[in-house]
Each structure stands twice: as C-alpha cells, then as structure tokens.
Design an enzyme around this catalytic site. Structure first.
Site, PDB file in Angstrom:
ATOM      1  N   PHE A 118       1.029  -1.106   0.069  1.00  0.00           N
ATOM      2  CA  PHE A 118       0.113   0.057  -0.077  1.00  0.00           C
ATOM      3  C   PHE A 118       0.990   1.270  -0.045  1.00  0.00           C
ATOM      4  CE2 PHE A 118       0.936  -0.362   4.360  1.00  0.00           C
ATOM      5  CZ  PHE A 118       1.246   0.910   4.834  1.00  0.00           C
TER       6      PHE A 118
ATOM      7  N   LYS B 272      -1.082  -7.726  -8.812  1.00  0.00           N
ATOM      8  CA  LYS B 272      -1.965  -7.753  -7.675  1.00  0.00           C
ATOM      9  C   LYS B 272      -1.624  -6.528  -6.366  1.00  0.00           C
ATOM     10  CE  LYS B 272      -2.621  -8.781  -3.920  1.00  0.00           C
ATOM     11  NZ  LYS B 272      -3.259  -7.883  -2.783  1.00  0.00           N
TER      12      LYS B 272
ATOM     13  N   CYS C 102       9.618   1.729   3.748  1.00  0.00           N
ATOM     14  CA  CYS C 102      10.839   0.876   4.036  1.00  0.00           C
ATOM     15  C   CYS C 102      11.988   1.223   4.342  1.00  0.00           C
ATOM     16  CB  CYS C 102      10.589  -0.455   3.079  1.00  0.00           C
ATOM     17  SG  CYS C 102      11.183  -0.207   1.439  1.00  0.00           S
TER      18      CYS C 102
END
Length: 488
Positions: free
Chosen positions: A149, A173, A281
């Site tokens: 996300f 996906k 991240c």
C-alpha cells in the site's frame, strides 16, 4: 458508493466473487469505496488472457517495445497531478509526496526505454572448427507482482515496466487499501500502445495471492511487504518452481558521528524519519549518535524541528509535512508500540499520543514521537513500527554503532558504514534509494532471492538465458560420437 473491480483483457471489469474490502479516506476515517476481492477463478481468467497475448508481444522487436515505454513516460507526465491526487485520496500522502511516488516509478520506466541494449546477449565466432556459439535473453512468459500500500505507483512500475519491456505479460495484484492508481497505470500503458492482456490488474487478498503462487503458467513472482509474508511467498513460490524475489521489513539506522553537522543531521532525520508518516521501508527509524555529547546535541536540534511539524490532510496545502497513516489498525499498532517503549523504559522526549486534528478527529492521524535511551532489547527497536516514530540508541563508539546495524535482523539501508552487512548505504544521504539504473535490494531478513529490483538485475530476473552452439560441417562425415569431445 463506488465499486472498484479489476482490469482484465483491456477493460475494467466488475468482480464476480461477491467479496469486497473497504477503501478508506485516511484523513476522515470514512469508507469512500469498496474494492472487489478476486477469486482463484478470476485470477485464472486473467492468466489465460495473458498467456494468449504474450507470445505475440515477445515477438515484437525490443526497440518497438521500448517506444511503448517512451510514450508511457509522456502520459505519466501529462497525468501527474491526476495520479497524485488519486494516490493521496486513498493513501493519505501529501500531494508532493504522492507526485514523488509516481516520479520514482517513472524513472524506472525511463530506464526501460534502454533495455534493448541489455537484451543483446553474447556471441563467440569460431569457438571451434566450424563452430559458433551465442546466447540470447528471452522472456519468461507470464509474470506477476504483489505490491504494498505504501507506494501504489512506484513499486508496481518497478516490477511491471522491466517485465513488459523484456517481452513478458504481467499480472499485478496491488494492495486492496489503495487500488485506484494501479488501475489508472494499466489504462495509461494501453493508451501508450501496449496490447490488451499484457498488463492486467487483479485486486484481492490471500486467495488471489495463493492463486498466483500456485498457478503453473505464472513463471515469476515479485513481492514487497512485511517479512513474514515475504518468507511465506518466497517459500511457496519457490516450491512451485517459480522464480521469486521478495522484499520485506526494515529497521534503518543513521549513524551520527561526533564531527557531524548537527543541523544537517537533524534535518535529514526529520525528513527521513517522519516523511510519509514513516510508512516507508527505507525510512530512518533509528538514530545512532556516537557519544553522549553527540546524542545530547542531536536531541536538542531534533525537538524544536519535530514540534514544528505540520500534520494534516493532503487537501490542507503543499506545506503539510505528513498526513495520516493508512488504516485505523495501523494507527493502533503504532500507538501500541509507542506505549511498549514507555513501559520498557525508553524516554519519550516528544509525545504525540494525544495528537488530534480539529475537524478530522476520526482520521488516522498519528502525532510525531521521539524516543531517547532506547536499548536493543526493546520492542520499538526490534520491530518495524512503520509510523512517525524515531528511536535514539546511544553508542559509545563507532564500532558499537556499526555493530547495532550489523546485528539487527533487517538490512535494507543505513547511513555511513563501509563494512556494514546492509544492502544500501547512504553517506550523508538519509534515504539511500538507488537511482533507476542501479538496483534496489536489502540484505538479511529484508530480502529473499538473489536478484534485486530495477536496474540490470531486473533484466536478469525477467529473462532466461538460452545458449546456442551452431556447427557448420564440412568434409567427410565422421559418424556417431558417444562421448563429449573437447574442442580442437
């Protein structure tokens, strides 16, 4: 309420599984749409379409495939504001940060324009008497990516752009939390000239993920997300014979030396630690000042900067420093970890637990936090918080500081350190994300697989090498041979 479906065979299609997930406005906490969650059958249909379309696309010469990427870059620049607004509406990022999300993906697409050069292969003339040898790089076939996300534009483009430029079809996906931008990207790719069926978007949850991992036609899978899920996808995908690259969590350290410019260090930590509400991240979540005097000076510089941070919705203007986190569950997890830091003895220098924004009390906003005197045994040090929380771990020496980064189970990025066992290093660069023509990847439990994302590694990941030995016989036929004959 808007229903968001999938993108299959060149068109948006409604979901047929009957299952949906809510898509929130993180600033208000309201449900603004619902996204269809695909069944294994819906995923299989997308794969069947891709399998049929891919051979013809692979037969298109690399230069013509690159021209599609060139036109895609133009369209991304044309629709930059539209993409950024859609991204901010579902993710909560500020508009400049959302535009940066698109831009960093666009730069990988720019790199892919030059991929024909990297697909050339090798040739040896006269490897033996009347023998030539050459190798070629060929597309895998149908490939797939499962993306998070926090970068709904950048990370999908990191995956599908090189895959498609190499001649593959790609099943994306994306995260069900912010699904609109990936669908917009698929439409733009086809507007740029990509044939139908080469890039398809299938929204979903674990059922769709497992269908990707188990489908025999899908040859490779890329993933970015948490480490436990990365381990699961890597194990299941590899056991099914797929080529898999997975990138997991991180705990990035910034080592601050006694002779550092403390104003520059503090500014770097503010941007790297609190930008995008810490949902990166590559965010710096641990500051490691060397020596107590260095730590005291750093804290003194950080506090007033943190207290001046402007937190708000993207609609509040471009001077907003960061927005809400993505869900109520994410907010609750961050605050739980903050409380654990207090309970375990860390000093909470800046306390954002009671932050509330007038008019947006139901939004997923989290105030900025700064901890000092954090120790390696604390949860706030060991775990990835993924929120606007900066921990300060004091080190007595450079060697001790280096040891902290080296002994942590995550190894995405760090600032300073030549010997550190971390995949990406920044020297006076707080977020050392490489440019598109280098590769992105961490070490240790931040990455699974032997090839990184984008750059030259992406071409290796999305192609197979085929080597041809060609013999041009002349003279008398010598008959059968039953052993490996060395070259003369």
């Amino acid at each position: 309420m808007q229903d968001i479906g999938h993108y299959i065979d060149g068109a948006r299609v409604a979901g047929t599984s009957g299952r949906f997930a809510d898509v929130f406005n993180p600033a208000t906490g309201e449900v603004q749409a619902r996204v269809a969650l695909a069944s294994a059958a819906e995923l299989a249909r997308a794969v069947a379409v891709a399998e049929q379309a891919q051979p013809k696309w692979a037969a298109v010469n690399p230069q013509r495939r690159a021209r599609v990427m060139m036109e895609f870059v133009r369209l991304l620049n044309r629709d930059m504001d539209k993409l950024a607004e859609a991204l901010s509406r579902e993710h909560g990022k500020t508009l400049p940060d959302a535009a940066g999300d698109v831009q960093r993906g666009l730069e990988v697409v720019e790199f892919c324009i030059g991929i024909p050069h990297l697909l050339k292969g090798e040739y040896t003339d006269g490897a033996g008497p009347g023998i030539d040898m050459y190798s070629m790089r060929q597309a895998l076939g149908v490939t797939a990516g499962i993306t998070p996300f926090n970068f709904p534009a950048m990370i999908p483009m990191w995956m599908f752009a090189p895959a498609i430029a190499c001649g593959n079809a790609f099943i994306l996906k994306p995260s069900e939390r912010d699904p609109s931008v990936p669908l917009m990207l698929a439409e733009l790719m086809e507007e740029a000239g990509l044939p139908k069926g080469i890039l398809q978007v299938v929204n979903g949850d674990k059922e769709a993920v497992d269908a990707i991992l188990d489908h025999p036609v899908i040859q490779s899978v890329g993933f970015v997300g948490s480490t436990p899920i990365a381990e699961y996808i890597y194990g299941r995908g590899c056991s099914n014979g797929k080529r898999v690259q997975c990138f997991g969590g991180a705990k990035n350290h910034m080592i601050v030396m006694p002779d550092a410019d403390m104003d520059l260090a503090a500014d770097a930590l503010i941007g790297a630690g609190y930008g995008a509400a810490g949902e990166r991240c590559m965010a710096i979540s641990v500051a490691v000042p060397v020596g107590d005097e260095t730590a005291d000076r750093l804290i003194e510089k950080l506090v007033p900067r943190i207290e001046k941070l402007k937190v708000g919705p993207y609609t509040a203007g471009k001077d907003v420093d960061y927005g809400p986190v993505v869900t109520a569950a994410a907010k609750a997890n961050i605050l739980r970890l903050v409380q654990s830091g207090v309970d375990q003895g860390a000093k909470l220098v800046v306390d954002g637990r009671n932050f509330s924004l007038q008019g947006y009390e139901d939004g997923f906003f989290v105030g900025p936090h700064l901890f000092d005197h954090v120790t390696p045994d604390m949860d706030i040090y060991r775990k990835e918080i993924f929120g606007p929380v900066l921990s300060t771990v004091r080190a007595a020496s450079y060697e001790e500081a280096l040891g902290l980064a080296m002994s942590h189970e995550y190894g995405n990025g760090t600032a300073i350190a030549a010997r550190v066992n971390v995949g990406m290093i920044g020297i006076n660069v707080p977020i050392p994300v490489p440019l598109a023509y280098h590769t992105f990847g961490g070490w240790k439990k931040s990455a699974f697989g032997d090839l990184n994302q984008h750059g030259p590694d992406s071409v290796r990941f999305y192609t197979r090498t085929k080597t041809v030995t060609a013999r041009w016989p002349s003279g008398i036929k010598q008959g059968s041979a039953f052993n490996f004959k060395p070259m003369d």
